[in-house]
Design an enzyme around this catalytic site. Structure first.
Site, PDB file in Angstrom:
ATOM      1  N   SER A 152       0.925  -1.468  -0.236  1.00  0.00           N
ATOM      2  CA  SER A 152      -0.126  -0.178   0.114  1.00  0.00           C
ATOM      3  C   SER A 152       0.744   1.449  -0.238  1.00  0.00           C
ATOM      4  O   SER A 152       1.106   2.166   0.755  1.00  0.00           O
ATOM      5  CB  SER A 152      -0.462  -0.185   1.444  1.00  0.00           C
ATOM      6  OG  SER A 152      -1.702  -1.405   1.357  1.00  0.00           O
ATOM      7  N   ARG A 167       7.947   6.442  -3.688  1.00  0.00           N
ATOM      8  CA  ARG A 167       8.371   7.122  -2.908  1.00  0.00           C
ATOM      9  C   ARG A 167       7.355   5.829  -1.383  1.00  0.00           C
ATOM     10  O   ARG A 167       6.484   6.067  -1.749  1.00  0.00           O
ATOM     11  CB  ARG A 167       8.626   8.616  -2.934  1.00  0.00           C
ATOM     12  CG  ARG A 167       7.320   8.681  -2.417  1.00  0.00           C
ATOM     13  CD  ARG A 167       6.971  10.787  -3.234  1.00  0.00           C
ATOM     14  NE  ARG A 167       5.513  10.527  -3.181  1.00  0.00           N
ATOM     15  CZ  ARG A 167       5.376  10.425  -4.842  1.00  0.00           C
ATOM     16  NH1 ARG A 167       5.983  10.385  -5.282  1.00  0.00           N
ATOM     17  NH2 ARG A 167       3.700  10.449  -5.010  1.00  0.00           N
ATOM     18  N   ASP A 205      -4.194  -1.355  -1.958  1.00  0.00           N
ATOM     19  CA  ASP A 205      -4.581  -1.951  -0.960  1.00  0.00           C
ATOM     20  C   ASP A 205      -6.269  -1.418  -0.803  1.00  0.00           C
ATOM     21  O   ASP A 205      -7.384  -1.515  -1.078  1.00  0.00           O
ATOM     22  CB  ASP A 205      -4.804  -1.144   0.855  1.00  0.00           C
ATOM     23  CG  ASP A 205      -4.338   0.141   1.047  1.00  0.00           C
ATOM     24  OD1 ASP A 205      -4.473   0.428   0.223  1.00  0.00           O
ATOM     25  OD2 ASP A 205      -3.787   0.385   1.935  1.00  0.00           O
TER      26      ASP A 205
HETATM   27  C1  GLC Z   1      -0.997   5.883   1.225  1.00  0.00           C
HETATM   28  C2  GLC Z   1      -0.493   5.401   0.332  1.00  0.00           C
HETATM   29  C3  GLC Z   1      -1.274   4.423  -0.797  1.00  0.00           C
HETATM   30  C4  GLC Z   1      -2.323   3.719  -0.046  1.00  0.00           C
HETATM   31  C5  GLC Z   1      -3.053   4.423   1.590  1.00  0.00           C
HETATM   32  C6  GLC Z   1      -3.708   3.691   2.298  1.00  0.00           C
HETATM   33  O1  GLC Z   1      -1.453   7.171   0.498  1.00  0.00           O
HETATM   34  O2  GLC Z   1       0.559   5.676  -0.349  1.00  0.00           O
HETATM   35  O3  GLC Z   1      -0.573   3.481  -1.310  1.00  0.00           O
HETATM   36  O4  GLC Z   1      -3.334   2.896  -0.643  1.00  0.00           O
HETATM   37  O5  GLC Z   1      -1.625   5.138   1.887  1.00  0.00           O
HETATM   38  O6  GLC Z   1      -2.759   2.736   2.928  1.00  0.00           O
END
Ligand code: GLC
Length: 477
Positions: A152, A167, A205
């Site tokens: 995520s 990043r 996610d």
């Molecule tokens: C952050 C991450 C993203 C994820 C979100 C919720 O924004 O960069 O990929 O979906 O958190 O977990």
């Protein structure tokens, strides 16, 4: 929401100079319906920009999930989800008829995982998977287990089984991973331990949430996470993604669907429209990745407690609160997680004793009654602002895609646990769309998602297997 009577009762008995500061905070942190509308308007432009060849602040990452699940997908899969505090490992059986079974185990992440080495991270994941597989399949397996990896963080994908980390977000800062494809890193750690697992899909996610919810409810239009971070995914027309033109294979139909992981936590990194306060600026500047995730840093669970801490320190420095208290502990960054504002909001005792106990335990500070009231009011303001700003992403996707009705499937600790978040978010949508109907008839609703990183990851792995079996593409040509 907080009624005027409750607000007046809460602020009663607070000294004039502190009260004046609270009024300032109320002004600073209140986001009007008009402001939400103008933010949403800019959000739509930014979603478009992210899909364009030039790109913009919002990454809009094509996720190579090219089919809407039918609910009839079947099979056995493994799924893992590297979350904020746990690694979750799930064995999923898709049964068809929109049904599935899961068995899961959570492995607590080491405390310092956010700043661990890359080697430590992959070893931890592979060791946990080994324990899980050894326990569930003591007699071994006939063929490698297909695994959907929920990762995520913003990871670019030229194919579904690839994820190049753009990043780190959410306070992670592990060297040697940014700019690299994380799938071989995990696959190598598995191979070193002879674990029979094949990483078939890397999934955000939000994408997992979108697909799991669509499997169970065809009205699903987006998958959302309101948790440690904040983000959304939806299905876009393949032909409406200019940056992919010429890159996807001929078997992908222009009118077909492509899941997009927006990564819209990065909305407004150029600070054009979000009503940032000096505390938001401070959080950003002191974070491992300044100037990134501007929207997320104002609304996600990782930051809400920290905002309160910074406000309290500021008032202390002005000589208005915590006189004669030792504030050594309060000076520690991220001392408060989201449970601090959450518990403060639900403390309804006359003398706000829960707030007193919590602060004593966490910071060894004994708050007087005025200070407890202050904490409760700041918690309300920070959380109401977060829930209202949170829905601009939803409204923007609906307007961009022309959805007049939608089920927006949400998951995450803030959505699931923060008191009042759901009602406040629904009110934010009503303010943006100016619906006059009874709230129970709101045409666009946020609903509870199905298990994205378990079932969702498995369904995506199944969709991928099906496409590959038919000789269809799952990435750029
Ligand atoms: C952050 C991450 C993203 C994820 C979100 C919720 O924004 O960069 O990929 O979906 O958190 O977990």
């Amino acid at each position: 929401m907080v009624s005027d009577t409750d607000r007046a009762a809460l602020l009663e008995g607070i000294d004039a100079d502190l009260l004046q500061e609270i009024h300032q905070y109320e002004k600073l942190l209140t986001v009007s319906g008009e402001k939400l509308k103008s933010i949403t308007k800019h959000f739509i432009d930014e979603l478009e920009k992210g899909l364009s060849v030039e790109g913009g602040n919002i990454p809009m990452i094509p996720g190579w999930v090219l089919d809407f699940p039918t609910g009839q997908e079947t099979g056995h899969f493994l799924a893992i989800d590297l979350g904020g505090t746990n690694l979750r490992v799930v064995a999923v059986e898709l049964l068809g008829n929109s049904k599935f079974n899961t068995v899961q185990h959570k492995y607590s992440l080491p405390d310092d995982i956010r700043t661990a080495t890359s080697e430590e991270l992959w070893s931890f994941i592979a060791d946990s998977l080994k324990k899980f597989v050894d326990e569930r399949f003591p007699n071994g397996v006939n063929e490698p287990l297909p695994l959907g990896f929920t990762f995520s963080y913003p990871a670019s994908q030229n194919a579904i089984n690839e994820g190049i980390l753009q990043r780190w977000t959410k306070g992670y800062d592990i060297d040697g991973v940014e700019g690299k494809n994380v799938v071989p890193m995990l696959q190598d750690a598995l191979a070193e331990r002879n674990i029979p697992i094949d990483v078939v899909a890397l999934i955000n996610d939000t994408t997992g949430t979108l697909v799991a919810s669509a499997y169970a409810d065809p009205e699903t239009k987006m998958g959302l996470i309101f948790g440690t971070g904040c983000n959304g995914a939806y299905f876009e027309r393949a032909g409406s993604i200019p940056k992919l033109n010429g890159l996807y294979a001929d078997d992908i139909d222009e009118d077909g669907l492509m899941a997009i992981n927006c990564e819209y936590g990065a909305f407004d990194n150029e600070h054009f429209c979000l009503p940032r306060t000096k505390y938001d600026v401070q959080i950003d500047e002191e974070s491992p990745r300044p100037d990134q995730q501007s929207y997320e840093k104002m609304i996600a669970g990782y930051y809400l407690g920290e905002l309160i801490r910074l406000m309290l320190l500021d008032l202390y420095e002005k000589g208005l609160i915590l006189k004669n208290q030792d504030i050594t502990l309060l000076k520690k960054s991220f001392l408060f997680d989201t449970s601090v504002p959450a518990i403060s909001e639900v403390d309804t005792s006359d003398d706000l004793i829960e707030i007193f106990k919590m602060f004593k335990e966490l910071s060894n500070i004994e708050l007087n009654l005025q200070e407890r009231k202050l904490v409760k009011r700041l918690s309300q303001l920070v959380a109401i602002r977060a829930s209202r700003l949170s829905v601009c992403g939803i409204a923007a996707i609906c307007q961009k895609r022309g959805y007049k009705t939608a089920h927006c499937a949400a998951d995450g600790s803030v959505y699931n646990k923060y008191p009042g978040f759901k009602e406040r978010a629904a009110q934010g949508l009503r303010d943006i769309f100016e619906w006059e109907c009874d709230p129970k008839d709101d045409p666009i609703v946020i609903v509870h998602a199905e298990d994205g990183s378990g079932a969702g990851a498995a369904i995506i792995a199944a969709l991928t297997k099906n496409r590959l079996a038919k000789g269809l593409s799952v990435g750029t040509k």
